[in-house]
Enzyme design. Structure first.
Site, short mmCIF file in Angstrom:
data_model
loop_
_atom_site.label_atom_id
_atom_site.label_comp_id
_atom_site.label_asym_id
_atom_site.label_seq_id
_atom_site.Cartn_x
_atom_site.Cartn_y
_atom_site.Cartn_z
N CYS A 60 0.81 -1.22 0.00
CA CYS A 60 0.00 0.00 0.00
C CYS A 60 0.85 1.28 0.00
O CYS A 60 0.45 2.29 -0.57
CB CYS A 60 -0.93 0.00 1.20
SG CYS A 60 -0.13 -0.45 2.75
N HIS A 71 -2.64 6.88 2.90
CA HIS A 71 -1.19 7.01 3.04
C HIS A 71 -0.73 8.23 2.21
O HIS A 71 -1.00 8.30 0.99
CB HIS A 71 -0.48 5.77 2.50
CG HIS A 71 -0.63 4.55 3.36
ND1 HIS A 71 -1.24 4.54 4.59
CD2 HIS A 71 -0.20 3.27 3.14
CE1 HIS A 71 -1.19 3.31 5.11
NE2 HIS A 71 -0.57 2.52 4.24
N1 LIG Z 1 -4.74 -3.81 6.53
C1 LIG Z 1 -4.15 -3.39 5.41
O1 LIG Z 1 -4.36 -2.25 4.94
C2 LIG Z 1 -3.21 -4.28 4.64
C3 LIG Z 1 -2.64 -3.78 3.49
C4 LIG Z 1 -1.81 -4.60 2.74
C5 LIG Z 1 -1.57 -5.89 3.16
N2 LIG Z 1 -2.13 -6.37 4.31
C6 LIG Z 1 -1.87 -7.80 4.62
O2 LIG Z 1 -3.09 -8.52 4.39
C7 LIG Z 1 -3.20 -9.61 5.32
C8 LIG Z 1 -4.49 -9.45 6.10
O3 LIG Z 1 -4.45 -8.22 6.83
P1 LIG Z 1 -5.63 -7.77 7.77
O4 LIG Z 1 -5.29 -6.41 8.22
O5 LIG Z 1 -6.93 -7.98 7.08
O6 LIG Z 1 -5.49 -8.84 8.98
P2 LIG Z 1 -6.58 -9.26 10.05
O7 LIG Z 1 -7.62 -8.22 10.19
O8 LIG Z 1 -5.82 -9.70 11.26
O9 LIG Z 1 -7.27 -10.58 9.39
C9 LIG Z 1 -6.59 -11.76 9.22
C10 LIG Z 1 -7.45 -12.84 8.53
O10 LIG Z 1 -6.66 -14.03 8.44
C11 LIG Z 1 -7.31 -15.09 9.14
N3 LIG Z 1 -6.31 -15.91 9.84
C12 LIG Z 1 -5.52 -15.55 10.87
N4 LIG Z 1 -4.76 -16.60 11.27
C13 LIG Z 1 -5.08 -17.63 10.45
C14 LIG Z 1 -4.67 -18.99 10.37
N5 LIG Z 1 -3.74 -19.50 11.18
N6 LIG Z 1 -5.20 -19.78 9.39
C15 LIG Z 1 -6.14 -19.29 8.56
N7 LIG Z 1 -6.58 -18.00 8.59
C16 LIG Z 1 -6.06 -17.19 9.54
C17 LIG Z 1 -8.24 -14.41 10.13
O11 LIG Z 1 -9.28 -15.30 10.48
P3 LIG Z 1 -10.00 -15.25 11.95
O12 LIG Z 1 -10.92 -14.08 11.93
O13 LIG Z 1 -10.73 -16.54 12.00
O14 LIG Z 1 -8.91 -15.12 12.97
C18 LIG Z 1 -8.70 -13.23 9.32
O15 LIG Z 1 -9.71 -13.62 8.42
C19 LIG Z 1 -1.95 -9.54 6.19
O16 LIG Z 1 -0.99 -10.43 5.66
C20 LIG Z 1 -1.50 -8.09 6.06
O17 LIG Z 1 -0.10 -7.98 6.28
C21 LIG Z 1 -2.96 -5.60 5.06
#
Ligand SMILES: NC(=O)c1ccc[n+]([C@@H]2O[C@H](COP(=O)([O-])OP(=O)(O)OC[C@H]3O[C@@H](n4cnc5c(N)ncnc54)[C@H](OP(=O)(O)O)[C@@H]3O)[C@@H](O)[C@H]2O)c1
Length: 361
Positions: free
Chosen positions: A158, A251
């Site tokens: 991002c 950002h």
């Molecule tokens: N937030 C942003 O703007 C952004 C931008 C670019 C990239 N990212 C990347 O995108 C990914 C998701 O980010 P997020 O902010 O959406 O994270 P998040 O809110 O913590 O959500 C994580 C997701 O992954 C699932 N998960 C966690 N542990 C798992 C496991 N062991 N096995 C299977 N599923 C699992 C969770 O399921 P449960 O609900 O069941 O725990 C949830 O659906 C990350 O890798 C992050 O670095 C985020």
């Protein structure tokens, strides 16, 4: 499209997953039929699994509330229900690499928001306005994976979206040195002010791994397609500092740039305004009509006024002026969870569909 493609979202309960759910409500080509998350959520309805964690400002779409959440790790079971998946799981890098490959090997294309495969040589990392031709490497990837329709494509981090489009638009002037400081929103860490109260009235000068991504990923996006790998560009040289600021979405980047051939300010603005690519030509459903807007006012871009430009899919540039040490400096802004995350991935999937890489199984 006669029949919508069936879409699964891996990590559907998380922040980025929720953004996918919101963006895909009433999408003309794609329909969310499967939501998958960790074993903690599996078996619950989507509404139950998300509980009080819904972070979007629009309500949860009715169509997903009663979908039963599947376990991301049950690859065959999830893959059997969909034409392709978006990936936004939060697991270790190695786990994400393995699981995305496992999905691809079930002949299910994976369009990923995760960083795990961004440097896998034959995985394209694409901003569709800039380097849609990188999808050409998918044929080599399929050969390696032994698949006919399964592959992985990713979108970049991002943080780079607020300045990399300018470097692409200004290519003919040869950007050679770039110094950038990013001011990054807390939603980039999957957080709101409710769950990160320490960020109220605060600045944290560290975001793990972000500076390396901000310096290196633009070079891969600006690179070329080799026989079995994307070849990274060798210019510009980029150095970056990434700072977390008390902003929910958006950002901002403050950027200095030196060119091989110094252009005029008017030339630079003209290149920004006329910059477009495949999404605009093919009129993809999520494409911004005008990808980059330039604001002449001396106090723009501002997060509150500009972050939702083109539904969060456009980039706003302002304060372009000559500098005493560098050729020029400017400020850029983009929406980190729309253009920088789920929206960027949806646009990639639309481009992949329009180019025939994703179709009904
Ligand atoms: N937030 C942003 O703007 C952004 C931008 C670019 C990239 N990212 C990347 O995108 C990914 C998701 O980010 P997020 O902010 O959406 O994270 P998040 O809110 O913590 O959500 C994580 C997701 O992954 C699932 N998960 C966690 N542990 C798992 C496991 N062991 N096995 C299977 N599923 C699992 C969770 O399921 P449960 O609900 O069941 O725990 C949830 O659906 C990350 O890798 C992050 O670095 C985020």
């Amino acid at each position: 499209m006669e029949q919508k493609l069936r879409v699964g979202i891996l990590g559907a309960t998380g922040m980025v997953g929720q953004r996918f759910i919101s963006l895909l409500e009433d999408h003309p080509w794609f329909e969310v039929v499967t939501v998958a998350a960790s074993p903690r959520s599996a078996g619950k309805t989507y509404e139950e699994a998300v509980g009080g964690r819904w972070k979007m400002t629009t309500p949860m779409p009715e169509a997903v509330k009663n979908l039963a959440v599947l376990n991301v790790n049950e690859v065959e079971k999830v893959a059997a229900t969909v034409d392709f998946v978006f990936s936004a799981v939060d697991m270790t890098k190695d786990e994400i690499k393995a699981i995305e490959e496992a999905y691809a090997k079930t002949e299910t294309p994976v369009v990923s928001n995760n960083s795990a495969h961004r440097w896998t040589p034959d995985v394209p990392m694409v901003v569709p306005e800039i380097n849609v031709e990188h999808f050409g490497i998918i044929d080599a990837q399929k050969k390696r994976l032994g698949t006919t329709r399964g592959f992985i494509a990713v979108k970049p981090n991002c943080s780079i979206q607020s300045y990399t489009p300018c470097l692409a638009a200004w290519k003919e002037f040869g950007p050679k040195e770039v110094v950038a400081t990013t001011y990054q929103a807390i939603s980039g860490a999957g957080k709101t002010f409710q769950d990160w109260p320490e960020m109220v009235e605060n600045i944290i000068p560290y975001i793990g791994g972000e500076e390396e991504k901000s310096e290196q990923e633009p070079l891969r996006v600006l690179g070329t397609v080799g026989e079995d790998a994307i070849i990274k560009a060798d210019a510009p040289k980029i150095t970056c500092q990434c700072i977390r600021v008390p902003v929910l979405n958006g950002h901002t980047a403050a950027v200095f740039v030196n060119f091989e051939k110094k252009p005029t300010k008017e030339q630079l603005i003209e290149k920004l305004l006329s910059f477009k690519g495949f999404p605009q030509e093919a009129e993809l459903p999520s494409a911004p009509k005008q990808f980059i807007q330039y604001r002449e006012e001396c106090d723009r871009p501002q997060v509150k006024m500009d972050v939702d430009y083109e539904n969060g899919m456009g980039v706003t540039i302002g304060r372009l002026r000559e500098d005493s040490m560098f050729d020029f400096k400017f400020v850029g802004l983009s929406h980190n969870t729309v253009r920088g995350a789920a929206g960027g991935a949806v646009l990639c999937a639309e481009a992949l569909t329009a180019k025939g890489y994703i179709a009904k199984k």
